[in-house]
Scaffold this active site. Structure first.
Site, PDB file in Angstrom:
ATOM      1  N   ILE A   1       2.027 -20.673   9.418  1.00 47.14           N
ATOM      2  CA  ILE A   1       1.740 -20.124   8.089  1.00 47.14           C
ATOM      3  C   ILE A   1       0.922 -18.835   8.159  1.00 47.14           C
ATOM      4  CG2 ILE A   1       1.941 -22.265   6.778  1.00 47.14           C
ATOM      5  CD1 ILE A   1      -1.107 -22.583   6.970  1.00 47.14           C
TER       6      ILE A   1
ATOM      7  N   PHE B   1       0.736   5.947  -0.144  1.00 48.18           N
ATOM      8  CA  PHE B   1       0.164   7.085   0.583  1.00 48.18           C
ATOM      9  C   PHE B   1      -0.039   6.824   2.077  1.00 48.18           C
ATOM     10  CE2 PHE B   1      -1.382   7.339  -3.826  1.00 48.18           C
ATOM     11  CZ  PHE B   1      -0.841   8.570  -4.186  1.00 48.18           C
ATOM     12  N   GLY B   2      -0.009   5.569   2.495  1.00 47.15           N
ATOM     13  CA  GLY B   2      -0.252   5.236   3.894  1.00 47.15           C
ATOM     14  C   GLY B   2      -1.745   5.152   4.161  1.00 47.15           C
TER      15      GLY B   2
ATOM     16  N   GLY C   1       1.266   1.408   0.484  1.00 45.94           N
ATOM     17  CA  GLY C   1       2.704   1.636   0.372  1.00 45.94           C
ATOM     18  C   GLY C   1       3.064   2.977  -0.250  1.00 45.94           C
TER      19      GLY C   1
ATOM     20  N   ASP D   1      -2.167   1.941  -2.590  1.00 45.15           N
ATOM     21  CA  ASP D   1      -2.446   3.003  -1.631  1.00 45.15           C
ATOM     22  C   ASP D   1      -1.700   2.904  -0.306  1.00 45.15           C
ATOM     23  OD1 ASP D   1      -4.188   4.514  -3.209  1.00 45.15           O
ATOM     24  OD2 ASP D   1      -5.918   3.290  -2.678  1.00 45.15           O
TER      25      ASP D   1
ATOM     26  N   TYR E   1     -11.341   8.609  -2.688  1.00 43.56           N
ATOM     27  CA  TYR E   1     -12.077   7.434  -2.219  1.00 43.56           C
ATOM     28  C   TYR E   1     -12.128   7.326  -0.717  1.00 43.56           C
ATOM     29  CZ  TYR E   1     -13.875   4.463  -5.816  1.00 43.56           C
ATOM     30  OH  TYR E   1     -14.669   3.942  -6.785  1.00 43.56           O
TER      31      TYR E   1
HETATM   32 CU   LIG Z   1     -14.216   2.243  -7.459  1.00 44.00          CU
END
Ligand SMILES: [Cu+2]
Ligand SMILES: *[C@@H]1O[C@H](CO)[C@@H](O)[C@H](O)[C@H]1NC(C)=O
Ligand SMILES: *[C@@H]1O[C@H](CO)[C@@H](O)[C@H](O)[C@H]1NC(C)=O
Ligand SMILES: *[C@@H]1O[C@H](CO)[C@@H](O)[C@H](O)[C@H]1NC(C)=O
Length: 669
Positions: free
Chosen positions: A613, A324-325, A322, A320, A407
């Site tokens: 790291i 749709f932003g 990469g 999502d 979602y």
């Molecule tokens: Cu779900």
């Protein structure tokens, strides 16, 4: 000694320095501030001047190199004093992807490179809208709708990225699939399944069309979720309540800098990843200073592979951020419902297709949370008298909601006075459902790839994985990962009445492969330590990862979508800091073969001991839908916590005072 050049000059110099030191920092930009609307416009002006027919896919801050930011911090210099603001843009022109760097301070294009590797940039909203409208004017589609006895003016279509299944990429193709709105706002529950158009986004044209199956469109009945549409016979409404902060909040927001209780950090919005928390430091009451905890933390990528193998579904394996932003999809938060009444809101800006900035109002809310919880307590039950000490737990929350099509992801970064940073990711919104001929479970013979959640409606199985980029700098940037194994020791020599006990065996991860960890089996604690610093009594200073929402991969490691979403192979990864390794599934995600992922970077097996790291944490949910998820899903939450582990010499909230009680004004009139 050099002589003074005259009183006037030094006076001017004095005021100049005063100006730089005192005035600029107040109004000036922090080196990690997101691009302002005027900077986004500046980018658009420069790029459209040098390119024709250009479309924008990403514009963001190209943040200064970390050592530079750290040295700026340590010397407390004003930002404009030493660095140039650089913007990074990804645009398309002539069916090519360009990576453009712009010096905003001198208004110049610094570099303009054609990217000729695999994969394509994020889709912008405008091209998705345009592609979604194509079928409505496409005669074969119109015929399909007619054939089904549906009303074209009630049809709405949406773009789906198509993943990568071994083919050579020559065009930015997307799938377009449609829904029937008629009689509900919840069109996601009314898919017109069995029909699919493929669109070339650069040409903005349907290049393939299939009407494969006549599947009944699920009914509108009982799908609407609006309050006005519910008839409740038994009212269980909760009585009114509110939050009162008569003296205002205890945090301050100065530009993008947030200070609250013992914490300070920088909060920025990015169109790709949403909220970025930077430079989080906590005040140590014993050492009388702020100590570093996290240089930068954000959601690096999301991976949502669906598990239906039919022609219109098998490729639905979304990444999502990469594709749709996650920031573009953020929605304005509703005061008093998305966030409590005491919340303060911030806006965010992103670039649209033609480069003009768009504003998302209320993209973040910041609020203090007091939900009646206990920070610490004790009752001395044996001691005479009544010693009872309790401290209420008040925390600070940063919230964003991203609605990626069906979602809704609710993301909370919560700061606790005890030093914990707790991240909660919650899911709500709509299931992705498939139309079906079946009205009862008993009719289903073949693999349904999901659960029948209503008549003619199958909620498709899928997983959600989120990769968190956590560049921890525990009291300094040279850190190590410690795996503390809790090991059972079996006693067989009769030295104790006990037959067993457990102890802690610490193992320091030397290289990247030592730090690829699947949690959930056995008992291993994950601690990031600063091996160069110790507490007074000699323990390594550290922060512990308390994992939550552990979900491992269920697909084969060599399956195409799993290669692309390979960050979900492990719950924990560690890489040495590298400014260009930001996004766990790579820069270009759409139709990419997964050759620029966390899994690929870590094959170099670089040293990670006592280095700067980055900890990458993958949390996940496997979602085999249930009927309660229909027609809208009650929120399901998960998350993780970063908690001090011998970071402080003792309980850091020992001296925290209980907030003064609120004096209620008599409002009985
Ligand atoms: Cu779900
Ligand atoms: C189709 O939908 C439109 C818009 O809702 C409505 O005006 C029209 O009456 C509908 N036609 C039929 C045949 O149902
Ligand atoms: C008994 O076994 C335990 C665990 O291996 C060990 O620590 C201990 O020294 C042993 N005691 C004797 C008396 O051998
Ligand atoms: C940083 O990461 C990129 C991408 O993995 C790689 O090409 C580059 O060589 C790395 N730089 C260093 C200094 O390791």
């Amino acid at each position: 000694m050099r002589p003074f050049r005259g009183p006037n000059f030094s006076l001017i110099l004095f005021f100049l320095i005063l100006h730089i030191f005192l005035l600029l920092p107040a109004n000036g930009v922090h080196p990690l501030d997101p691009l302002t609307p005027s900077e986004l416009n500046q980018v658009r002006t420069l790029i459209t001047k040098s390119h024709q027919d250009v479309t924008f896919h990403y514009v963001g801050l190209d943040e200064p190199d970390k050592p530079k930011v750290l040295s700026w911090l340590s010397r407390n210099q004003p930002p404009n004093f030493f660095h140039h603001r650089i913007a990074f843009a990804i645009v398309r022109t002539n069916s090519q992807t360009h990576e453009i760097k712009i010096d905003l301070s001198s208004n110049l294009i610094l570099s303009d490179k054609v990217y000729d590797g695999d994969g394509y940039p994020m889709l912008n909203n405008e091209e998705q809208t345009a592609a979604g409208e194509l079928p409505l004017k496409y005669p074969p589609f119109i015929a399909s709708i007619k054939k089904r006895g549906l009303n074209l003016s009630e049809v709405l279509c949406e773009v789906f990225t198509i993943g990568w299944y071994g083919e050579k990429n020559t065009k930015r193709a997307v799938a377009v699939m449609c829904y029937y709105v008629d009689g509900t706002v919840n069109f996601y529950m009314r898919p017109i399944d069995g029909i699919m158009a493929t669109v070339d986004l650069d040409k903005m044209k349907i290049i393939q069309y299939r009407d494969r199956l006549m599947i009944p469109v699920p009914k509108a009945d009982d799908t609407d979720y609006r309050e006005s549409k519910q008839d409740t016979h038994f009212d269980t409404r909760i009585k009114s309540m509110t939050i009162s902060q008569p003296n205002g909040p205890s945090f301050t927001i100065d530009g993008n800098n947030v200070r609250w209780a013992n914490w300070k950090f920088h909060l920025a919005f990015d169109m790709r990843v949403g909220p970025i928390i930077s430079l989080a430091s906590i005040y140590d009451h014993d050492m009388h200073k702020y100590r570093k905890v996290m240089y930068r933390g954000y959601i690096s990528e999301l991976f949502v592979p669906y598990q239906d193998l039919s022609e219109e579904w098998y490729f639905r394996t979304f990444l999502d951020a990469g594709e749709f932003g996650f920031g573009i999809c953020a929605v304005p938060l509703q005061p008093s419902t998305d966030c409590p009444p005491n919340a303060v809101f911030m806006d965010g800006y992103y670039t649209t297709r033609d480069g003009t900035p768009a504003k998302t109002s209320n993209v973040f809310c910041v609020f203090e949370r007091y939900a009646g919880d206990i920070m610490w307590r004790h009752s001395e039950t044996i001691l005479p008298g009544d010693t009872v000490e309790v401290r209420p737990d008040v925390t600070l929350v940063i919230r964003m909601v991203s609605t990626v099509a069906n979602y809704d992801y609710i993301i909370d970064w919560e700061f606790k006075q005890s030093g914990s940073i707790k991240v909660t990711t919650s899911l709500s919104g709509m299931l992705a459902v498939k139309g079906s001929a079946y009205t009862h479970k008993d009719q289903i013979q073949e693999e349904p790839y999901g659960t029948i959640v209503a008549e003619n409606t199958i909620g498709t199985r899928h997983s959600h994985f989120l990769s968190f980029h956590l560049d921890l700098d525990i009291d300094g940037d040279a850190n190590s990962l410690v795996k503390a194994h809790l090991q059972t020791v079996r006693l067989t020599n009769g030295s104790s009445p006990r037959k067993s006990y457990w102890k802690v065996v610490e193992e320091v991860a030397k290289t990247e492969s030592d730090a690829k960890i699947r949690l959930g089996t056995g008992a291993t604690e994950i601690i990031v330590v600063n091996p160069n610093k110790k507490t007074k009594v000699g323990n390594n200073i550290g922060y512990r990862l308390i994992p939550g929402s552990l979900a491992g991969p269920l697909l084969w490691e060599d399956d195409h979508e799993q290669i692309r979403g390979a960050f979900s192979n492990y719950n924990v990864w560690v890489t040495p800091y590298n400014k260009s390794e930001k996004w766990a599934a790579g820069v270009y995600i759409d139709q990419a073969p997964g050759d620029d992922t966390l899994a690929k970077w870590t094959l170099r097996n670089r040293d990670i001991e006592n280095k700067d790291i980055v900890l990458w944490y993958t949390l996940g949910f496997h979602h085999a839908p249930q009927q309660e998820d229909y027609p809208i899903m009650p929120t399901l939450s998960g998350g993780f916590e970063l908690r001090p582990a011998n970071f402080f010499d003792r309980n850091p909230v020992l001296k925290v005072k209980t907030p003064k009680p609120v004096k209620w004004v008599n409002c009985s009139a």
